[in-house]
Structure formats: C-alpha cells, structure tokens
Enzyme design. Structure first.
Site, PDB file in Angstrom:
ATOM      1  CG  ASP A   1      -1.983  -1.068   1.168  1.00  0.00           C
ATOM      2  OD1 ASP A   1      -2.138  -1.707   0.101  1.00  0.00           O
ATOM      3  OD2 ASP A   1      -2.661  -1.279   2.197  1.00  0.00           O
TER       4      ASP A   1
ATOM      5  N   GLY B   1      -3.345  -5.469   0.901  1.00  0.00           N
ATOM      6  CA  GLY B   1      -4.003  -6.480   0.069  1.00  0.00           C
ATOM      7  C   GLY B   1      -5.059  -7.153   0.932  1.00  0.00           C
TER       8      GLY B   1
ATOM      9  CG  ASP C   1      -9.277  -6.315   4.297  1.00  0.00           C
ATOM     10  OD1 ASP C   1     -10.229  -6.762   3.634  1.00  0.00           O
ATOM     11  OD2 ASP C   1      -8.450  -5.496   3.856  1.00  0.00           O
TER      12      ASP C   1
ATOM     13  CB  ALA D   1      -8.866  -2.416  12.334  1.00  0.00           C
TER      14      ALA D   1
ATOM     15  CE  LYS E   1      -2.416   0.608  17.531  1.00  0.00           C
ATOM     16  NZ  LYS E   1      -1.841  -0.710  17.767  1.00  0.00           N
TER      17      LYS E   1
HETATM   18  O1  RIB Z   1      -9.104  -3.470   2.237  1.00  0.00           O
HETATM   19  C1  RIB Z   1      -7.956  -2.657   2.264  1.00  0.00           C
HETATM   20  C2  RIB Z   1      -6.990  -3.113   1.214  1.00  0.00           C
HETATM   21  O2  RIB Z   1      -7.551  -2.893  -0.044  1.00  0.00           O
HETATM   22  C3  RIB Z   1      -5.681  -2.353   1.202  1.00  0.00           C
HETATM   23  O3  RIB Z   1      -4.712  -2.913   2.043  1.00  0.00           O
HETATM   24  C4  RIB Z   1      -5.305  -2.347  -0.260  1.00  0.00           C
HETATM   25  O4  RIB Z   1      -4.173  -3.107  -0.545  1.00  0.00           O
HETATM   26  C5  RIB Z   1      -6.530  -2.852  -1.006  1.00  0.00           C
HETATM   27  O5  RIB Z   1      -6.361  -4.130  -1.441  1.00  0.00           O
END
Ligand code: RIB
Length: 303
Positions: free
Chosen positions: A11, A37, A247, A277, A280
C-alpha cells in the site's frame, strides 16, 4: 487451520486534509508504505486472532514483494503457497483524509496470476475454514469454493471489491460477508425481494440456505441465517483511518468460526476487532491483537 486464497499488495499511502474532487490536486501532508491487500490483511487478522493460517497468493520478483510479506512472516503465517511471478507485486494507491475517509485504486499485478492450478497449494481438508475475497481472478475464487466444498471445509467469501460477475456464485459460500453497498448491488443482481435490507438478507438466506453478513460501519453488523436475524453493535470510536477495517472483521470472523465460537460471538469479536482497526493508520499495522479485542469486550485473560 484457516486457508486464505487472495491478494497481497504493497500500500502506497498519502495523507490529505480532504479527498480531492475529480480533476482537483490537493497537497498531501504525509506519505508511507505498508503491507496490504485484502487477502493478506485478512490472513494477518486471523493470525492475530490466534488462528493457524496458510496463505495462497502471488507476488512479483521485485523490491515491493519483501515489504509486502514482512508482517505475514512476523505473524508466522505459512507462506509456502505464495508464488513468485514476472508481474509486479500488487500495489494499492490510497489517500486517507483527516476524517478517516479514504479512496483506493488497486493495481493487481501478480495477484492476477493466482490461477486454479494454485489451489493444490492450499491443502484443504475437512474442518478447515477457507477465506476468500475478490482481488484475484474470479474464476479462481469460484473454483476454490468448489474444491473447498468437496474437501469438507467451511467457506467465507468477502465480496470486496464489488465485481458484478460474482453474483453467479455467491451462493456457493457458507458465509458471505458484504458491506452495505456490495450487498445492495448483489441484491439487485440476484433480484432479492423485501422492503428493506434485513428483509432482502432474509430472502438471500432463505433462497441459498446460507448465511449473509452485512457490515454497517459504525452501526455494527447484521447477519441473516436461514433461521435467524442477528444484530451486533460496533464499538463507539472516533476513526483515524478505516483502511483494512473490513479485512480485520473478516479475518477475526473466520478465526471465530474456526475456533468453534457460536455465530453471535464470532460476529461480536469480529465487529470489535474491526472497530479497533480504525484507531491506527495503515491496514496491517492497525490490526489489533487478540488481547486488545478481549480487553475491548471485557473478556478476562485466559489462566
Ligand atoms: O481493504 C484494504 C486493502 O484494499 C488495502 O490494504 C489495499 O491493498 C486494497 O487491497
């Protein structure tokens, strides 16, 4: 064991006072890089929740790959299923505004090389939880759902980022996790009926016999099973950066299912982790540890 088949990115993050309008240039106030990711973030979240995790994915043979994998290595995730390709490591260009809002453009690169042949590196077996997102080819995602079912695993599909073609196979996943926008779009594609979102969620669960989870940001989480509708609140927080919160939710949710938690408890733990999450900056650096989630839920430490 939780098996994540998904994307790995680096990122590239710019901080701005406010997000620019189309065609506008704004001054940035800071720049950082961080591993990201959706697949990798979810794998790390599941590991920080206490699960054993294997990752199947791909990176390039370039300088970004090492940084993209750093926290997964630190988290003791089995990376034997992560291949190297000639495409560049996936990158995400992210702008985060002072109010925590963000925009993201993802360049898949090596993530597009995760093909059905790679599923043999997943070593799925009965009792595993297979966790998927939509940042790798959808053909691979659908094939993974088929292989996972044949192997007797539990499957969780996070519908981020939205890709309309996935409507054709959502019903193959035991649990679908969508945000409000994604669910509403899939609801139209699947002609779900009902006068409001909970009714349409019940329609989905009734038609597929599966569970749908819809994350509502600061308003918590709704889930519909074929038998029930559940509502779980988020923690009351002021977000600094929401990148990776979804995520974190998915990784903790899969870890909760894997450890045998009942659905309401798995959702509550995941919702608390997703809230933390947001406190930060960055995706992976912001994923809370299990003890931080326990503290937020006021669960006493194990003796
Ligand atoms: O969901 C957040 C993620 O989406 C980021 O880390 C970025 O890489 C994209 O894939």
């Amino acid at each position: 064991m939780i098996i994540v088949i998904g994307s790995i990115n680096l990122d590239l993050i710019a901080n701005v006072d406010r997000l620019p309008a189309p065609g506008e240039t704004v001054r940035g106030s800071g720049f950082t890089t961080a591993p990201g990711g959706k697949g990798a973030n979810q794998a790390l979240a599941a590991a920080r929740a206490g699960a054993k995790v294997r990752m199947v994915g791909a990176v390039g043979k370039d300088n970004f790959a090492n940084e993209a994998l750093t926290l997964l290595r630190d988290g003791k995730i089995d990376l034997s299923g992560v291949g190297e390709t000639f495409a560049s490591t996936g990158t995400a260009l992210i702008m985060v505004a002072d109010d925590g809002e963000n925009v993201i453009a993802v360049v898949p690169g090596a993530n597009d090389s995760v093909v059905t042949g790679d599923l043999s590196k997943a070593f799925m077996k009965k009792g595993d939880v297979v966790l998927l997102q939509q940042e790798i080819p959808l053909q691979t995602v659908e094939a993974a759902l088929d292989v996972a079912r044949a192997a007797g695993t539990v499957t969780v599909l996070n519908t981020a980022p939205f890709r309309g073609e996935a409507a054709a196979f959502l019903g193959k996943a035991d649990y679908v996790v969508a945000n409000e926008t994604e669910f509403d779009l899939y609801g139209e594609a699947l002609s779900l009926s009902g006068r409001d979102r909970p009714a349409r969620m019940r329609d989905y669960a009734g038609k597929t016999g599966r569970t749908i989870v819809v994350t509502l940001g600061g308003d918590g989480v709704l889930a519909a099973t074929p038998a029930d509708l559940l509502m779980v609140p988020a923690l009351k927080i002021t977000p600094v950066d929401t990148v990776g919160a979804g995520d974190t939710f998915c990784g903790y949710f899969a870890a909760g299912l894997s450890s045998g938690l009942p659905l309401d408890q798995a959702l509550a733990r995941a919702a608390a982790a997703g809230s933390l999450a947001c406190l930060k900056p960055g995706a992976q650096p912001a994923i809370p540890l299990a003890k931080e989630v326990d503290a937020a839920l006021q669960i006493p430490p194990a003796r």
